[in-house]
Design a protein around this motif. Structure first.
Motif, PDB file in Angstrom:
ATOM      1  N   ASP A   1       0.782  -1.355   0.078  1.00  0.00           N
ATOM      2  CA  ASP A   1       0.158   0.157   0.255  1.00  0.00           C
ATOM      3  C   ASP A   1       0.750   1.298   0.466  1.00  0.00           C
ATOM      4  O   ASP A   1       0.647   2.806  -0.624  1.00  0.00           O
ATOM      5  CB  ASP A   1      -1.484  -0.079   1.284  1.00  0.00           C
ATOM      6  N   THR A   2       1.948   1.230   0.971  1.00  0.00           N
ATOM      7  CA  THR A   2       2.983   2.525   0.741  1.00  0.00           C
ATOM      8  C   THR A   2       3.410   2.246   0.125  1.00  0.00           C
ATOM      9  O   THR A   2       4.384   3.596   0.063  1.00  0.00           O
ATOM     10  CB  THR A   2       3.554   2.448   2.372  1.00  0.00           C
ATOM     11  N   GLY A   3       4.124   1.514  -0.508  1.00  0.00           N
ATOM     12  CA  GLY A   3       5.560   1.326  -1.545  1.00  0.00           C
ATOM     13  C   GLY A   3       6.804   1.268  -0.658  1.00  0.00           C
ATOM     14  O   GLY A   3       8.086   1.745  -1.359  1.00  0.00           O
ATOM     15  N   THR A   4       6.750   1.431   0.686  1.00  0.00           N
ATOM     16  CA  THR A   4       7.983   1.106   1.536  1.00  0.00           C
ATOM     17  C   THR A   4       7.885  -0.190   2.702  1.00  0.00           C
ATOM     18  O   THR A   4       6.771  -0.168   2.710  1.00  0.00           O
ATOM     19  CB  THR A   4       8.659   2.731   2.178  1.00  0.00           C
ATOM     20  N   VAL A   5       8.734  -0.392   2.568  1.00  0.00           N
ATOM     21  CA  VAL A   5       8.533  -1.752   3.077  1.00  0.00           C
ATOM     22  C   VAL A   5       8.435  -1.794   4.826  1.00  0.00           C
ATOM     23  O   VAL A   5       9.728  -1.293   5.613  1.00  0.00           O
ATOM     24  CB  VAL A   5      10.916  -2.690   3.064  1.00  0.00           C
ATOM     25  N   TRP A   6       7.806  -3.046   5.139  1.00  0.00           N
ATOM     26  CA  TRP A   6       7.536  -2.945   6.513  1.00  0.00           C
ATOM     27  C   TRP A   6       7.771  -4.117   6.851  1.00  0.00           C
ATOM     28  O   TRP A   6       6.999  -5.133   6.222  1.00  0.00           O
ATOM     29  CB  TRP A   6       6.623  -2.612   7.122  1.00  0.00           C
ATOM     30  N   TYR A   7       8.347  -4.394   7.977  1.00  0.00           N
ATOM     31  CA  TYR A   7       8.648  -5.796   8.199  1.00  0.00           C
ATOM     32  C   TYR A   7       7.792  -6.033   9.524  1.00  0.00           C
ATOM     33  O   TYR A   7       7.516  -5.264  10.319  1.00  0.00           O
ATOM     34  CB  TYR A   7      10.161  -6.432   8.646  1.00  0.00           C
ATOM     35  N   TRP A   8       7.658  -7.474   9.735  1.00  0.00           N
ATOM     36  CA  TRP A   8       7.177  -8.339  11.277  1.00  0.00           C
ATOM     37  C   TRP A   8       8.480  -8.536  11.686  1.00  0.00           C
ATOM     38  O   TRP A   8       9.358  -8.853  11.755  1.00  0.00           O
ATOM     39  CB  TRP A   8       6.324  -9.537  11.428  1.00  0.00           C
ATOM     40  N   SER A   9       8.907  -7.291  13.259  1.00  0.00           N
ATOM     41  CA  SER A   9      10.094  -7.772  13.704  1.00  0.00           C
ATOM     42  C   SER A   9       9.670  -9.221  14.910  1.00  0.00           C
ATOM     43  O   SER A   9       8.827  -8.362  15.859  1.00  0.00           O
ATOM     44  CB  SER A   9      10.322  -6.439  15.079  1.00  0.00           C
ATOM     45  N   ARG A  10      10.580  -9.711  15.355  1.00  0.00           N
ATOM     46  CA  ARG A  10      10.665 -11.200  15.972  1.00  0.00           C
ATOM     47  C   ARG A  10      10.927 -11.067  17.306  1.00  0.00           C
ATOM     48  O   ARG A  10      10.397 -11.425  17.903  1.00  0.00           O
ATOM     49  CB  ARG A  10      10.340 -12.337  15.072  1.00  0.00           C
ATOM     50  N   SER A  11      12.061 -10.043  17.794  1.00  0.00           N
ATOM     51  CA  SER A  11      12.294 -10.104  18.461  1.00  0.00           C
ATOM     52  C   SER A  11      11.460  -8.535  19.478  1.00  0.00           C
ATOM     53  O   SER A  11      11.376  -9.417  20.173  1.00  0.00           O
ATOM     54  CB  SER A  11      13.660  -9.599  19.045  1.00  0.00           C
ATOM     55  N   ARG A  12      10.037  -7.912  18.531  1.00  0.00           N
ATOM     56  CA  ARG A  12       9.562  -7.489  19.234  1.00  0.00           C
ATOM     57  C   ARG A  12       8.502  -7.358  19.716  1.00  0.00           C
ATOM     58  O   ARG A  12       7.518  -6.645  19.889  1.00  0.00           O
ATOM     59  CB  ARG A  12      10.692  -5.673  18.914  1.00  0.00           C
ATOM     60  N   GLN A  13       8.262  -8.369  18.444  1.00  0.00           N
ATOM     61  CA  GLN A  13       6.428  -8.748  18.071  1.00  0.00           C
ATOM     62  C   GLN A  13       6.008  -7.990  17.606  1.00  0.00           C
ATOM     63  O   GLN A  13       5.039  -7.119  19.021  1.00  0.00           O
ATOM     64  CB  GLN A  13       6.412 -10.015  19.113  1.00  0.00           C
ATOM     65  N   GLU A  14       6.491  -6.859  17.555  1.00  0.00           N
ATOM     66  CA  GLU A  14       5.272  -5.709  16.235  1.00  0.00           C
ATOM     67  C   GLU A  14       6.031  -5.364  14.966  1.00  0.00           C
ATOM     68  O   GLU A  14       6.877  -6.022  14.432  1.00  0.00           O
ATOM     69  CB  GLU A  14       6.126  -4.815  17.662  1.00  0.00           C
ATOM     70  N   LEU A  15       5.210  -4.139  14.356  1.00  0.00           N
ATOM     71  CA  LEU A  15       5.292  -4.197  13.120  1.00  0.00           C
ATOM     72  C   LEU A  15       6.139  -3.157  13.123  1.00  0.00           C
ATOM     73  O   LEU A  15       6.683  -2.259  13.727  1.00  0.00           O
ATOM     74  CB  LEU A  15       4.153  -3.181  12.589  1.00  0.00           C
ATOM     75  N   TRP A  16       7.268  -3.111  11.892  1.00  0.00           N
ATOM     76  CA  TRP A  16       8.670  -2.663  12.153  1.00  0.00           C
ATOM     77  C   TRP A  16       8.548  -1.816  11.077  1.00  0.00           C
ATOM     78  O   TRP A  16       8.205  -2.562   9.420  1.00  0.00           O
ATOM     79  CB  TRP A  16       9.487  -3.414  12.006  1.00  0.00           C
ATOM     80  N   HIS A  17       8.420  -0.075  10.622  1.00  0.00           N
ATOM     81  CA  HIS A  17       8.967   0.082   9.444  1.00  0.00           C
ATOM     82  C   HIS A  17      10.151   0.279   9.227  1.00  0.00           C
ATOM     83  O   HIS A  17      10.610   1.605   9.415  1.00  0.00           O
ATOM     84  CB  HIS A  17       7.759   1.550   9.294  1.00  0.00           C
ATOM     85  N   LYS A  18      10.936  -0.436   8.184  1.00  0.00           N
ATOM     86  CA  LYS A  18      12.242   0.185   8.690  1.00  0.00           C
ATOM     87  C   LYS A  18      12.955   1.049   7.616  1.00  0.00           C
ATOM     88  O   LYS A  18      12.161   2.203   6.895  1.00  0.00           O
ATOM     89  CB  LYS A  18      12.686  -0.981   6.817  1.00  0.00           C
ATOM     90  N   GLY A  19      13.503   1.550   8.562  1.00  0.00           N
ATOM     91  CA  GLY A  19      14.120   3.475   7.981  1.00  0.00           C
ATOM     92  C   GLY A  19      13.526   4.133   8.898  1.00  0.00           C
ATOM     93  O   GLY A  19      13.923   5.392   9.520  1.00  0.00           O
ATOM     94  N   ALA A  20      12.125   4.041   9.720  1.00  0.00           N
ATOM     95  CA  ALA A  20      11.342   4.902  10.563  1.00  0.00           C
ATOM     96  C   ALA A  20      12.241   6.112  11.363  1.00  0.00           C
ATOM     97  O   ALA A  20      12.117   6.920  11.872  1.00  0.00           O
ATOM     98  CB  ALA A  20       9.459   4.783  11.433  1.00  0.00           C
ATOM     99  N   THR A  21      13.134   5.016  12.405  1.00  0.00           N
ATOM    100  CA  THR A  21      14.333   5.952  13.264  1.00  0.00           C
ATOM    101  C   THR A  21      15.604   6.343  13.002  1.00  0.00           C
ATOM    102  O   THR A  21      16.498   7.618  12.421  1.00  0.00           O
ATOM    103  CB  THR A  21      14.421   5.204  14.698  1.00  0.00           C
ATOM    104  N   SER A  22      15.696   5.074  11.894  1.00  0.00           N
ATOM    105  CA  SER A  22      17.874   5.713  10.798  1.00  0.00           C
ATOM    106  C   SER A  22      17.348   6.289   9.946  1.00  0.00           C
ATOM    107  O   SER A  22      18.120   7.165   9.903  1.00  0.00           O
ATOM    108  CB  SER A  22      17.654   4.235  10.330  1.00  0.00           C
ATOM    109  N   GLY A  23      16.259   6.473   8.941  1.00  0.00           N
ATOM    110  CA  GLY A  23      16.308   7.390   8.068  1.00  0.00           C
ATOM    111  C   GLY A  23      16.439   5.923   6.760  1.00  0.00           C
ATOM    112  O   GLY A  23      16.110   6.665   5.423  1.00  0.00           O
ATOM    113  N   GLN A  24      16.544   5.221   7.376  1.00  0.00           N
ATOM    114  CA  GLN A  24      17.121   4.332   5.672  1.00  0.00           C
ATOM    115  C   GLN A  24      15.971   3.247   5.863  1.00  0.00           C
ATOM    116  O   GLN A  24      15.344   2.562   5.104  1.00  0.00           O
ATOM    117  CB  GLN A  24      18.087   3.075   7.322  1.00  0.00           C
TER     118      GLN A  24
END
Lengths: 138, 138
Positions: free
Chosen positions: A60-83
């Motif tokens: 939907d967004t064209g940017t990559v989201w993962y599921w973080s197995r360690s944190r058990q939550e959705l993870w918008h890759k780069g949301a904090t790092s800018g990557q």
């Protein structure tokens, strides 16, 4: 009633392998393996996992989201790092239980939390009969 | 007493990420994810899994062995097809729960049981509001 993030399910091997229906196969934990590759350099950046919601958000967004197995939550890759990983192309394999994500990367262009460009920064080498990890150029 | 195929186990995050000890982390099924890439073309060929025995055999023989999840048996890739994968380099990622296998391929150079060079021969595309799989050049 289907869940809002649901994808088609195919049971026929020939439809899975030769058909045009995208029917990603999630494992018993509801996850699918993703191999993320820099679309410009062809470098393997990382391996991570998506659940159906992460996959839907990625499409939907064209940017990559993962599921973080360690944190058990959705993870918008780069949301904090800018990557942020912008999806250039998504491919699936013969039995649709893995995804290849061809991306361009924002920020400094890297992906690894250790600061390296790629998570695969060490090679396994045999030295004096012992396996050792040696840093490679990544 | 350790199993003959046992690999070291590290619990320290810094040792896992920055150390020189190869300590592959197998999942609860005893498997580690492998991303196999053609060392010459840099093309992603396949995603598969190894257990400790398959990993040990790969390191000992220099050709790639997987664990077949569908057949539940060791799988010497190419033993019947001739598409033997010779290991050029093995890399691991930051938390050592995935392997990158850089290989050269025997036989016709391919890897997919459907006859394609790579298992990732289809792209996911949005067409008229529906996700479709389209054959790519692989």
């Amino acid at each position: 009633m289907t869940a809002p993030n649901a994808f088609p399910v195919l049971s026929s091997k020939s439809e899975l392998e030769e058909g045009t229906v995208f029917a990603p196969r999630f494992d018993t934990n509801g996850l699918i393996t993703c191999v993320t590759i820099d679309a410009h350099t062809n470098q393997l950046l990382m391996v991570a996992y998506m659940n159906a919601e992460a996959l839907r958000k990625t499409l939907d967004t064209g940017t990559v989201w993962y599921w973080s197995r360690s944190r058990q939550e959705l993870w918008h890759k780069g949301a904090t790092s800018g990557q942020i990983q912008t999806l250039v192309e998504m491919r699936t394999d013969c039995d649709q239980d893995a995804l290849e994500l061809r991306v361009t990367v924002g920020g400094d262009g890297g992906c690894c939390h250790t600061g390296r460009l790629s998570c695969f920064y060490r090679s396994v080498q045999l030295s004096d009969g012992t396996l050792k990890l040696v840093q490679n150029s990544k």
